[in-house]
Design a protein around this motif. Sequence first.
Motif, PDB file in Angstrom:
ATOM      1  N   ARG A 119      75.851  63.522  30.098  1.00  0.00           N
ATOM      2  CA  ARG A 119      77.137  64.081  30.538  1.00  0.00           C
ATOM      3  C   ARG A 119      76.999  65.569  30.874  1.00  0.00           C
ATOM      4  O   ARG A 119      77.658  66.078  31.788  1.00  0.00           O
ATOM      5  CB  ARG A 119      78.204  63.872  29.464  1.00  0.00           C
ATOM      6  N   PHE A 120      76.133  66.251  30.129  1.00  0.00           N
ATOM      7  CA  PHE A 120      75.892  67.678  30.357  1.00  0.00           C
ATOM      8  C   PHE A 120      75.250  67.896  31.727  1.00  0.00           C
ATOM      9  O   PHE A 120      75.614  68.820  32.462  1.00  0.00           O
ATOM     10  CB  PHE A 120      74.986  68.193  29.241  1.00  0.00           C
ATOM     11  N   SER A 121      74.308  67.031  32.085  1.00  0.00           N
ATOM     12  CA  SER A 121      73.637  67.108  33.384  1.00  0.00           C
ATOM     13  C   SER A 121      74.628  66.904  34.532  1.00  0.00           C
ATOM     14  O   SER A 121      74.620  67.646  35.520  1.00  0.00           O
ATOM     15  CB  SER A 121      72.525  66.049  33.445  1.00  0.00           C
ATOM     16  N   ILE A 122      75.472  65.910  34.391  1.00  0.00           N
ATOM     17  CA  ILE A 122      76.447  65.625  35.443  1.00  0.00           C
ATOM     18  C   ILE A 122      77.488  66.744  35.527  1.00  0.00           C
ATOM     19  O   ILE A 122      77.961  67.097  36.619  1.00  0.00           O
ATOM     20  CB  ILE A 122      77.105  64.253  35.200  1.00  0.00           C
ATOM     21  N   LEU A 123      77.817  67.339  34.391  1.00  0.00           N
ATOM     22  CA  LEU A 123      78.739  68.466  34.388  1.00  0.00           C
ATOM     23  C   LEU A 123      78.166  69.644  35.177  1.00  0.00           C
ATOM     24  O   LEU A 123      78.899  70.346  35.882  1.00  0.00           O
ATOM     25  CB  LEU A 123      79.046  68.884  32.953  1.00  0.00           C
ATOM     26  N   ALA A 124      76.866  69.854  35.086  1.00  0.00           N
ATOM     27  CA  ALA A 124      76.223  70.924  35.860  1.00  0.00           C
ATOM     28  C   ALA A 124      76.415  70.688  37.360  1.00  0.00           C
ATOM     29  O   ALA A 124      76.647  71.637  38.128  1.00  0.00           O
ATOM     30  CB  ALA A 124      74.740  71.004  35.516  1.00  0.00           C
ATOM     31  N   ILE A 127      80.095  71.446  38.332  1.00  0.00           N
ATOM     32  CA  ILE A 127      80.339  72.885  38.429  1.00  0.00           C
ATOM     33  C   ILE A 127      79.734  73.449  39.716  1.00  0.00           C
ATOM     34  O   ILE A 127      80.375  74.237  40.428  1.00  0.00           O
ATOM     35  CB  ILE A 127      79.788  73.603  37.176  1.00  0.00           C
ATOM     36  N   TYR A 128      78.519  73.051  40.039  1.00  0.00           N
ATOM     37  CA  TYR A 128      77.870  73.541  41.266  1.00  0.00           C
ATOM     38  C   TYR A 128      78.721  73.217  42.490  1.00  0.00           C
ATOM     39  O   TYR A 128      78.984  74.089  43.335  1.00  0.00           O
ATOM     40  CB  TYR A 128      76.485  72.920  41.403  1.00  0.00           C
ATOM     41  N   HIS A 129      79.162  71.975  42.591  1.00  0.00           N
ATOM     42  CA  HIS A 129      79.875  71.555  43.794  1.00  0.00           C
ATOM     43  C   HIS A 129      81.326  72.026  43.815  1.00  0.00           C
ATOM     44  O   HIS A 129      81.867  72.295  44.890  1.00  0.00           O
ATOM     45  CB  HIS A 129      79.778  70.040  43.948  1.00  0.00           C
ATOM     46  N   MET A 130      81.949  72.162  42.640  1.00  0.00           N
ATOM     47  CA  MET A 130      83.313  72.700  42.621  1.00  0.00           C
ATOM     48  C   MET A 130      83.291  74.184  42.982  1.00  0.00           C
ATOM     49  O   MET A 130      84.219  74.684  43.644  1.00  0.00           O
ATOM     50  CB  MET A 130      83.959  72.491  41.256  1.00  0.00           C
ATOM     51  N   LYS A 146      92.997  75.689  44.262  1.00  0.00           N
ATOM     52  CA  LYS A 146      92.967  74.468  43.454  1.00  0.00           C
ATOM     53  C   LYS A 146      91.559  74.206  42.916  1.00  0.00           C
ATOM     54  O   LYS A 146      91.392  73.796  41.765  1.00  0.00           O
ATOM     55  CB  LYS A 146      93.452  73.273  44.278  1.00  0.00           C
ATOM     56  N   SER A 147      90.570  74.448  43.751  1.00  0.00           N
ATOM     57  CA  SER A 147      89.188  74.240  43.326  1.00  0.00           C
ATOM     58  C   SER A 147      88.801  75.240  42.246  1.00  0.00           C
ATOM     59  O   SER A 147      88.095  74.900  41.283  1.00  0.00           O
ATOM     60  CB  SER A 147      88.245  74.364  44.528  1.00  0.00           C
ATOM     61  N   ALA A 148      89.265  76.477  42.391  1.00  0.00           N
ATOM     62  CA  ALA A 148      88.976  77.506  41.393  1.00  0.00           C
ATOM     63  C   ALA A 148      89.613  77.147  40.053  1.00  0.00           C
ATOM     64  O   ALA A 148      89.022  77.380  38.986  1.00  0.00           O
ATOM     65  CB  ALA A 148      89.468  78.861  41.876  1.00  0.00           C
ATOM     66  N   GLU A 149      90.805  76.579  40.110  1.00  0.00           N
ATOM     67  CA  GLU A 149      91.488  76.152  38.877  1.00  0.00           C
ATOM     68  C   GLU A 149      90.707  75.029  38.192  1.00  0.00           C
ATOM     69  O   GLU A 149      90.517  75.032  36.974  1.00  0.00           O
ATOM     70  CB  GLU A 149      92.900  75.686  39.221  1.00  0.00           C
ATOM     71  N   LYS A 150      90.227  74.075  38.978  1.00  0.00           N
ATOM     72  CA  LYS A 150      89.422  72.987  38.424  1.00  0.00           C
ATOM     73  C   LYS A 150      88.095  73.521  37.880  1.00  0.00           C
ATOM     74  O   LYS A 150      87.602  73.048  36.850  1.00  0.00           O
ATOM     75  CB  LYS A 150      89.169  71.924  39.499  1.00  0.00           C
ATOM     76  N   LEU A 151      87.529  74.492  38.574  1.00  0.00           N
ATOM     77  CA  LEU A 151      86.277  75.084  38.128  1.00  0.00           C
ATOM     78  C   LEU A 151      86.442  75.745  36.766  1.00  0.00           C
ATOM     79  O   LEU A 151      85.562  75.637  35.898  1.00  0.00           O
ATOM     80  CB  LEU A 151      85.790  76.112  39.158  1.00  0.00           C
ATOM     81  N   VAL A 153      88.453  74.828  34.418  1.00  0.00           N
ATOM     82  CA  VAL A 153      88.486  73.747  33.424  1.00  0.00           C
ATOM     83  C   VAL A 153      87.075  73.226  33.156  1.00  0.00           C
ATOM     84  O   VAL A 153      86.709  72.936  32.011  1.00  0.00           O
ATOM     85  CB  VAL A 153      89.414  72.605  33.892  1.00  0.00           C
ATOM     86  N   LEU A 154      86.277  73.113  34.210  1.00  0.00           N
ATOM     87  CA  LEU A 154      84.901  72.631  34.046  1.00  0.00           C
ATOM     88  C   LEU A 154      84.073  73.593  33.199  1.00  0.00           C
ATOM     89  O   LEU A 154      83.249  73.158  32.381  1.00  0.00           O
ATOM     90  CB  LEU A 154      84.249  72.428  35.417  1.00  0.00           C
ATOM     91  N   TYR A 155      84.271  74.887  33.383  1.00  0.00           N
ATOM     92  CA  TYR A 155      83.560  75.871  32.558  1.00  0.00           C
ATOM     93  C   TYR A 155      83.982  75.746  31.088  1.00  0.00           C
ATOM     94  O   TYR A 155      83.153  75.884  30.181  1.00  0.00           O
ATOM     95  CB  TYR A 155      83.814  77.287  33.059  1.00  0.00           C
ATOM     96  N   GLU A 156      85.262  75.497  30.886  1.00  0.00           N
ATOM     97  CA  GLU A 156      85.739  75.281  29.517  1.00  0.00           C
ATOM     98  C   GLU A 156      85.106  74.027  28.921  1.00  0.00           C
ATOM     99  O   GLU A 156      84.703  74.005  27.754  1.00  0.00           O
ATOM    100  CB  GLU A 156      87.270  75.162  29.513  1.00  0.00           C
ATOM    101  N   GLN A 157      85.011  72.983  29.735  1.00  0.00           N
ATOM    102  CA  GLN A 157      84.380  71.743  29.286  1.00  0.00           C
ATOM    103  C   GLN A 157      82.904  71.975  28.963  1.00  0.00           C
ATOM    104  O   GLN A 157      82.376  71.421  27.981  1.00  0.00           O
ATOM    105  CB  GLN A 157      84.512  70.663  30.363  1.00  0.00           C
ATOM    106  N   LYS A 158      82.245  72.813  29.763  1.00  0.00           N
ATOM    107  CA  LYS A 158      80.844  73.138  29.482  1.00  0.00           C
ATOM    108  C   LYS A 158      80.701  73.769  28.103  1.00  0.00           C
ATOM    109  O   LYS A 158      79.807  73.412  27.326  1.00  0.00           O
ATOM    110  CB  LYS A 158      80.305  74.086  30.550  1.00  0.00           C
ATOM    111  N   GLN A 159      81.574  74.701  27.799  1.00  0.00           N
ATOM    112  CA  GLN A 159      81.518  75.367  26.499  1.00  0.00           C
ATOM    113  C   GLN A 159      81.753  74.373  25.371  1.00  0.00           C
ATOM    114  O   GLN A 159      81.036  74.366  24.356  1.00  0.00           O
ATOM    115  CB  GLN A 159      82.565  76.485  26.443  1.00  0.00           C
TER     116      GLN A 159
END
Length: 201
Positions: A119-124, A127-130, A146-151, A153-159
């Motif tokens: 899941r960590f790999s796919i999250l990377a 993040i790259y594509h968002m 909208k993409s920045a807002e999703k990004l 959230v993805l950074y928060e998910q990474k943490q």
Amino acid sequence: MKLTEKAWGIFEQCIADYHQTDSVNAKIQNPYDSSSFEHLLYRKNWIDTVQWHLEDIIREPKINPEEALRIKRWIDQSNQERTDTVEYIDSWFLNRYKNVSLLPNAKINTESPAWAMDRFSILALKIYHMKEEAERDDASAEHQAKSAEKLHVLYEQKQDLSTAIEELLADLASGYKKMKVYKQMKMYNDEELNPVLYKKK
């Protein structure tokens, strides 16, 4: 360095390497020794990266049906390779913690360390594509926002995910949790288990 920090660096390196050509036909050039943990992580992310782009390609509305079938078969093969690689990574973790003395009340985690790394790999990749979408020059300001807002959230998910993985590894090292790995036993690729295949024999 934490293991998740090392893994994230390898994932980012792999994604950047892929995008040097941005071609699903590019051959993997794994820079790590074939017997190393790093090699497995790079291989895992390369499989994910190629499959990410195959999933984009197959959604082309006007794709030739024969080409779509070819790519679908490719994705099926990729899924099997992904599963196999995750199981190799879990074997590495099993070896790492094989001498740990388990506490009497040692618990089992809902997923193994390698599937968390999956899941960590796919999250990377997400993040790259968002990030690409948030910075697209030809996109509207609304799309970028909208993409920045999703990004974000993805950074928060990474943490959160990296913290959870590190906590799991600490629990395994201390004997508070025990590793127990089940093979995925995928049936659709097995000529002995998929009825569509074995009935053709």
